[in-house]
Design a protein around this motif. Structure first.
Motif, PDB file in Angstrom:
ATOM      1  N   VAL A 154       0.941  -1.144   0.061  1.00  0.00           N
ATOM      2  CA  VAL A 154      -0.050   0.183   0.055  1.00  0.00           C
ATOM      3  C   VAL A 154       0.805   1.399  -0.012  1.00  0.00           C
ATOM      4  O   VAL A 154       1.794   1.286   0.772  1.00  0.00           O
ATOM      5  N   PHE A 155       0.697   2.201  -0.899  1.00  0.00           N
ATOM      6  CA  PHE A 155       1.549   3.448  -1.047  1.00  0.00           C
ATOM      7  C   PHE A 155       0.826   4.426   0.099  1.00  0.00           C
ATOM      8  O   PHE A 155      -0.365   4.700  -0.083  1.00  0.00           O
ATOM      9  N   PHE A 156       1.620   4.689   0.908  1.00  0.00           N
ATOM     10  CA  PHE A 156       0.961   5.701   1.924  1.00  0.00           C
ATOM     11  C   PHE A 156       1.685   7.047   1.807  1.00  0.00           C
ATOM     12  O   PHE A 156       3.082   6.878   1.456  1.00  0.00           O
ATOM     13  N   TRP A 157       1.084   7.957   2.055  1.00  0.00           N
ATOM     14  CA  TRP A 157       1.825   9.255   2.399  1.00  0.00           C
ATOM     15  C   TRP A 157       1.203  10.151   3.524  1.00  0.00           C
ATOM     16  O   TRP A 157       0.150   9.898   4.091  1.00  0.00           O
ATOM     17  N   LYS A 158       2.120  11.210   4.078  1.00  0.00           N
ATOM     18  CA  LYS A 158       1.592  11.949   5.400  1.00  0.00           C
ATOM     19  C   LYS A 158       2.119  13.145   5.066  1.00  0.00           C
ATOM     20  O   LYS A 158       3.476  13.436   4.772  1.00  0.00           O
ATOM     21  N   GLN A 159       1.277  14.337   5.011  1.00  0.00           N
ATOM     22  CA  GLN A 159       1.650  15.788   4.953  1.00  0.00           C
ATOM     23  C   GLN A 159       2.538  16.162   6.306  1.00  0.00           C
ATOM     24  O   GLN A 159       1.938  15.671   7.407  1.00  0.00           O
ATOM     25  N   LEU A 160       3.808  16.689   6.235  1.00  0.00           N
ATOM     26  CA  LEU A 160       4.479  17.050   7.425  1.00  0.00           C
ATOM     27  C   LEU A 160       4.577  18.420   7.606  1.00  0.00           C
ATOM     28  O   LEU A 160       5.119  18.809   8.977  1.00  0.00           O
ATOM     29  N   ASP A 161       4.526  19.131   6.653  1.00  0.00           N
ATOM     30  CA  ASP A 161       4.733  20.808   7.026  1.00  0.00           C
ATOM     31  C   ASP A 161       3.618  21.365   7.557  1.00  0.00           C
ATOM     32  O   ASP A 161       3.674  22.819   7.578  1.00  0.00           O
TER      33      ASP A 161
END
Length: 178
Positions: A154-161
Motif C-alpha cells: 500500500v502506497f502511503f503518504w503523510k503531510q508533514l509541513d
C-alpha cells in the motif's frame, strides 16, 4: 535489581548496529509478514536478498539516509530508515516487542528528521501487515503497488509541513531545488 524494569530507547543507528538490525529485519519479515509473503520461498528469498549486515551497514553509513534503532535493555529490537528523498524505506520490529509503542516512537523520530530536512510529505510502501499501523499514525492510503519482490503493498503518504494547531508554518526556501 528488578527484572520488571526495562530500559527503552530510540537512538540514531550506528554502523556497529548493522548485524542486530539485520536480524530485526529478517525476523520481522519472516515471522510478522506471513500475510504478505505467504511462506512463498521465492518471495522470501527476493525480499530478504539485500537484508545482509554489509548492506544494512552501508544504508546506515550513507549521508543521504537517517536511520534509528529501538533498543530494549541495550538490545536492538527495531529499525527505521528515512531516505533524503522523503521515503520511509524501513520500519520493522522484532515480533516479541510489537504493540509496545516502539514503532510509533521510531516513526516520530524519523518524521521529526524529515521536517528538519525540509521534507513536506513522507511516503512509504507498506505491507498488509503494517497497513493498520501506518493508518493509525495519520498516513493516507493512496492505492496498491506491487513491490519488486512480488508482494502487493500500500502506497502511503503523510503531510508533514502543516503546523499541528492549523496555523501556517514558515515556508521552507527552495534553494536546494535543481
Amino acid at each position: 535489581m528488578s527484572s520488571e524494569i526495562r530500559s527503552l530507547e530510540v537512538r540514531p543507528a550506528e554502523v556497529s548496529d548493522a548485524v542486530a538490525a539485520c536480524t530485526v529485519l529478517r525476523r520481522s519479515i519472516a515471522e510478522c509478514c506471513v500475510q504478505d509473503h505467504r511462506q512463498d520461498p521465492a518471495i522470501l528469498a527476493a525480499w530478504l536478498g539485500n537484508k545482509t549486515p554489509e548492506m544494512v551497514a552501508s544504508w546506515f553509513a550513507s549521508p543521504t539516509n537517517y536511520s534509528v534503532v529501538a533498543a530494549q535493555d541495550g538490545v536492538v529490537v527495531g529499525v527505521a530508515l528515512l531516505t533524503g528523498a522523503g521515503k520511509l524505506a524501513l520500519c520493522y520490529l522484532l515480533p516479541e516487542v510489537r504493540g509496545q509503542g516502539l514503532g510509533k516512537a521510531m516513526l516520530e523520530r524519523v518524521e521529526a528528521q524529515a521536517c528538519s530536512w525540509g521534507v513536506k510529505a513522507l511516503q512509504l510502501h507498506s505491507t498488509a501487515t503494517g497497513e493498520g499501523f501506518f493508518a493509525r499514525c495519520g498516513y493516507t492510503d493512496a492505492g496498491k503497488v506491487r513491490s519488486p519482490y512480488g508482494v502487493e503493498t500500500v502506497f502511503f503518504w503523510k503531510q508533514l509541513d502543516a503546523a499541528a494547531d492549523g496555523s501556517k508554518r514558515k515556508r521552507f526556501c527552495n534553494c536546494n531545488s535543481a
